[in-house]
Scaffold this active site. Structure first.
Site, PDB file in Angstrom:
ATOM      1  N   ASN A   1      14.936  -0.575  25.817  1.00  0.00           N
ATOM      2  CA  ASN A   1      13.476  -0.352  25.830  1.00  0.00           C
ATOM      3  C   ASN A   1      12.978   0.268  27.137  1.00  0.00           C
ATOM      4  O   ASN A   1      12.016   1.029  27.128  1.00  0.00           O
ATOM      5  CB  ASN A   1      12.698  -1.628  25.478  1.00  0.00           C
TER       6      ASN A   1
ATOM      7  N   CYS B   1       9.280  -7.023  26.231  1.00  0.00           N
ATOM      8  CA  CYS B   1       9.282  -8.487  26.222  1.00  0.00           C
ATOM      9  C   CYS B   1       7.954  -9.029  26.764  1.00  0.00           C
ATOM     10  O   CYS B   1       7.653 -10.207  26.606  1.00  0.00           O
ATOM     11  CB  CYS B   1      10.471  -9.035  26.988  1.00  0.00           C
TER      12      CYS B   1
ATOM     13  N   GLU C   1      13.599 -11.045  38.930  1.00  0.00           N
ATOM     14  CA  GLU C   1      13.890  -9.690  39.402  1.00  0.00           C
ATOM     15  C   GLU C   1      12.677  -9.195  40.172  1.00  0.00           C
ATOM     16  O   GLU C   1      11.547  -9.354  39.720  1.00  0.00           O
ATOM     17  CB  GLU C   1      14.206  -8.770  38.221  1.00  0.00           C
TER      18      GLU C   1
ATOM     19  N   GLU D   1      16.989 -11.959  31.811  1.00  0.00           N
ATOM     20  CA  GLU D   1      15.621 -11.615  31.410  1.00  0.00           C
ATOM     21  C   GLU D   1      15.637 -11.494  29.896  1.00  0.00           C
ATOM     22  O   GLU D   1      16.108 -10.497  29.359  1.00  0.00           O
ATOM     23  CB  GLU D   1      15.192 -10.285  32.050  1.00  0.00           C
TER      24      GLU D   1
END
Ligand code: ADP
Length: 490
Positions: free
Chosen positions: A163, A295, A469, A261
């Site tokens: 994505n 997400c 992150e 993640e």
């Protein structure tokens, strides 16, 4: 003639369209190839190399050796290379963005945003490497001095999604390289070209051979030797929670440092005092960017009853005017879904909504099941037990649900195993603070739909992941703490 018919001709420097794997500083061609297709047209863009699992042992050996020399460089020197990489990413931003559009599908404007986002992480981590301070705490022992240092964890395996094919690699590799680690990237099979283009620019920026490698091939087969090797010390993954669980389990025997993640199920909560137009605009951004394949995408729009009907009508109106098309065509707002299976899943969710009697306010077309395009859709009067509310939709479908009370909406928002991002809209400061404190999410956006970037610790609670992150935390994912006690024996 539509630009999309000539995707490759849009590139200013077609050397960036690399199709070989990148191992030990060499570009590797293989007999077995995999196709990469434009999700909008399903036309073949190119074929790319496929590494045999037997190659991976050599890849890891090379990463181990290269890491030692890389770690021995000063953070300042590593930072210079990362800054040079960021500069090259910016210099070639348009080509990188065209590649993202070609293989991922998002509109060019968004792809350019992703490329800049990628560059900004490389720049951020260049500086973070130079400022990875440790501590000298006051001693608890007479005559002793105690100190901590931070040292690179070693070889990192990065498994990345389709994505954000450019930014997710930059965010992981930027942090790991700044920390003094070497990285083996396994990009998503749908989007290998962005990874290879980035690696090309990284090599030009001076990343030494073996410090950054890109392997391509069947995910499970390549992951097996990478995850079972004791020499790979960390796994950094972005993708679905289901795959994250598998990777964690496979990393358990060698106790790898995980950075995960994973999926989201973001609530988007608008209280009655929120300004309607601004909330509708935020809802469009939070839902339809990357065609909803994010997400962070607003998955459940909880709208207070007094503004519910007005919101539904305004959102429906705006969504029905979104322009759907090839990401390289002018004026396109929403591109295709990257995977046909994702588009089919969206259509089946629209069918479910129709079956149970939800109102379809915009979109809702389900006639062609062979296209990656999904008409942007608004579903009103959904209920919490429906699949579109329980599962991450990962497509351009807005699901709207009414609520009455603050405590009720907090409980409903938290009633999920996911905990990545949540959105809250209210002009009441007390309520903003109360609600954001009670939401069980790693990131809460108050009165905005745009909130990520290098300074923030991006990451989720519960089954949305482990670790962070970006921010001050990002580089620590790739560093070990060493405590040293200097005693006083002479
Ligand atoms: P999707 O199913 O939409 O592709 P995933 O989360 O499964 O989403 O994929 C994200 C990344 O994880 C991709 O690079 C994919 O190739 C990789 N992947 C998927 N399954 C596995 C697996 N069993 N082992 C290692 N990598 C995997």
């Amino acid at each position: 003639m539509r630009k999309s018919l000539h995707s490759k001709e849009q590139l200013q420097d077609d050397r960036l369209l690399e199709s070989r794997a990148y191992v030990a500083g060499e570009w590797i061609q293989t007999a077995i190839q995999a196709e990469v297709r434009d999700p909008a047209t399903q036309r073949l863009i190119t074929t790319v190399a496929q590494c045999a699992p037997g190659m991976i042992a050599g890849v890891i050996d090379c990463a181990v050796k290269a890491q030692k020399a890389w770690a021995a460089q000063l953070p300042l020197e590593r930072g210079r290379v990362l800054r040079a990489w960021a500069d090259l990413v910016r210099l070639h931003a348009r080509d990188l963005a065209v590649i993202v559009v070609m293989e991922q599908g998002k509109p060019l404007r968004e792809a350019l945003g992703e490329v800049e986002y990628a560059a900004s992480y490389l720049e951020w981590f260049a500086a973070e490497g130079e400022r990875a301070y440790a501590q000298v705490p006051p001693s608890h022992r007479p005559g002793a001095q105690i100190a901590t240092t931070l040292q690179p964890v070693g070889v990192v395996c990065a498994i990345t999604p389709w994505n954000f094919p450019c930014a997710m690699i930059a965010r992981k590799a930027g942090a790991a390289l700044a920390a003094g680690c070497s990285v083996v990237v396994k990009p998503a099979p749908e989007t290998p070209l962005s990874a290879l283009a980035l690696a090309r620019l990284g090599a030009s920026a001076g990343i030494p051979a073996g410090v950054l490698q890109v392997v391509l091939g069947e995910a499970k087969q390549l992951a097996e030797p990478l995850l079972s090797s004791a020499n790979v010390r960390a796994i950094s993954f972005t993708g679905s929670t289901a795959t994250g669980r598998v990777l964690l389990a496979k990393s358990a025997p060698t106790i790898k440092r995980p950075s995960m993640e994973l999926g989201g199920n973001a609530p988007f909560i608008a209280f009655p005092d929120a300004p309607l137009d601004a909330v509708v605009s935020a809802a469009i951004t939070a839902k339809f960017t990357t065609a909803g394949q994010d997400c962070l995408a607003a998955n459940r729009m909880f709208i207070a009853r007094p503004i519910y009907e007005a919101f539904v009508e305004a959102l429906g109106d705006r969504v029905s005017r979104l322009v759907v098309g090839h990401g390289l065509d002018n004026g396109v707002d929403v591109g295709p879904l990257t995977q046909l299976s994702g588009a089919r899943r969206c259509r089946s969710r629209i069918r479910e909504a129709q079956r149970v009697g939800c109102r379809i306010i915009a979109g809702g077309a389900i006639d062609d099941d062979h296209t990656n395009f999904v008409t942007p859709t608004v579903i009103a009067d959904a209920t919490d037990d429906m699949e579109i509310a329980r599962e991450e939709v990962f497509g351009p479908i807005a699901t709207v649900l009414p609520f009455d009370e603050e405590a009720e909406v907090i409980a409903r928002a938290n009633a999920t195993e996911m905990g990545l991002a949540a959105y809250v809209f209210t002009q009441n400061v007390g309520r903003a603070m109360r609600v954001s404190r009670q939401l069980e999410y790693g990131m809460v956006a108050v009165n905005t739909a745009s909130f990520t970037g290098p300074p923030v610790p991006f990451g989720g609670w519960k089954q949305s992941g482990l670790g962070r992150e970006g921010g001050l935390e990002g580089i620590r994912e790739f560093m070990e703490i060493k405590y040293v006690c200097y005693g006083n024996v002479e």
